[in-house]
Design an enzyme around this catalytic site. Sequence first.
Site, mmCIF file in Angstrom:
data_model
loop_
_atom_site.group_PDB
_atom_site.id
_atom_site.type_symbol
_atom_site.label_atom_id
_atom_site.label_comp_id
_atom_site.label_asym_id
_atom_site.label_seq_id
_atom_site.Cartn_x
_atom_site.Cartn_y
_atom_site.Cartn_z
ATOM 1 N N LEU A 57 177.208 -7.746 -41.430
ATOM 2 C CA LEU A 57 176.085 -8.701 -41.390
ATOM 3 C C LEU A 57 175.206 -8.325 -42.539
ATOM 4 O O LEU A 57 174.959 -7.475 -42.999
ATOM 5 C CB LEU A 57 175.470 -8.423 -40.144
ATOM 6 N N ASP A 58 174.444 -9.795 -42.804
ATOM 7 C CA ASP A 58 173.290 -9.614 -43.758
ATOM 8 C C ASP A 58 172.180 -8.581 -43.358
ATOM 9 O O ASP A 58 172.196 -8.337 -42.163
ATOM 10 C CB ASP A 58 172.861 -10.975 -43.916
ATOM 11 N N MET A 59 171.503 -8.170 -44.513
ATOM 12 C CA MET A 59 170.646 -6.934 -43.909
ATOM 13 C C MET A 59 169.699 -7.595 -43.038
ATOM 14 O O MET A 59 169.219 -6.718 -42.278
ATOM 15 C CB MET A 59 169.963 -6.504 -45.299
ATOM 16 N N THR A 93 170.037 -9.812 -40.847
ATOM 17 C CA THR A 93 170.453 -10.320 -39.536
ATOM 18 C C THR A 93 170.625 -9.148 -38.718
ATOM 19 O O THR A 93 171.092 -8.225 -38.988
ATOM 20 C CB THR A 93 171.760 -11.058 -39.729
#
Length: 229
Positions: A60-62, A64
Site C-alpha cells: 500500500l502507498d505510504m 494509504t
Amino acid sequence: MTPPRAVWDGIPVLHLDDALIVVDKPAGLLAVPGRGADKADCVAARVQRHVPDARIVHRLDMDTSGLMVLARGAAAQRALSIAFAERRVHKTYVAIVAGVPLPPEAPDGCGDVRLPLIVDWPRRPRSKVDFRHGKPSHTRWRPLALERWGPLWATRLELQPLTGRSHQLRVHLAALGHPILGDPLYAEGAARKAAPRLLLHAAELALTHPVNGQPCRWVCPATFSATSG
C-alpha cells in the site's frame, strides 16, 4: 468488521495463522523499507520483529491506510503472489474525493474509469495518464455519501481497482476532476488542504487461503470523518 487480535508496534493484527498475516496499516507508514536509514521503519520490519518468516506479497502507498496481507514462508509468498498477479484477490477501498461525480448510468450504480497509466519518471513517484505508452488500467467506483469537508462538498466513494498500477486510484480520480482529499501528489488547493492525510483506506480484502483453500474475507472500515480527519 474484523476485530484486531493484537497490536504489534502500533499495527493492528486482524489475522494470524501458519500461512498468512493480515494487518491494518496506519497511514504515513511505509509498507517496505525505502532508501536510506531514515526509511527503514515500515510494516515489513515491524511485523518481522514478531513473526520472522513474514514476507511481503503486495504494498500500500505510504499515505494509504488499511488492510495488507503478508505471507509466512516462501511457499505461501509464492501462492499469494500468483493470486495477486492473476487478480484472484479482491480489494475494496473507501475514499473521500473533492466535488460530486456525475452519477453512474450503469444499472448496478457503479462507474468505470479505463485510463492507461505509466510512471511519470521525471516526477517520480508520480504516475500519469498516457494513451500512447500507458498500461491498461481499470477502476470501478460507487458513490456512498455526500459529505461536507470544511469549505468543500465531497463524496465518499467505494473503489475497486481491477488492475494494480502504481497510484492507480489516486491518478484515475484526479483525472476525473475529483482528486482524493489530502492527496499530497495529485490534489491541489482546497482539496489538498481539506484533510491532514490522504483519505484513502483499504477497507476489504478477500482471497482464497493458500494452504487450506478456504475463502477468506476481512473488513476494516475507514475511520476518517469530516470531524476527525
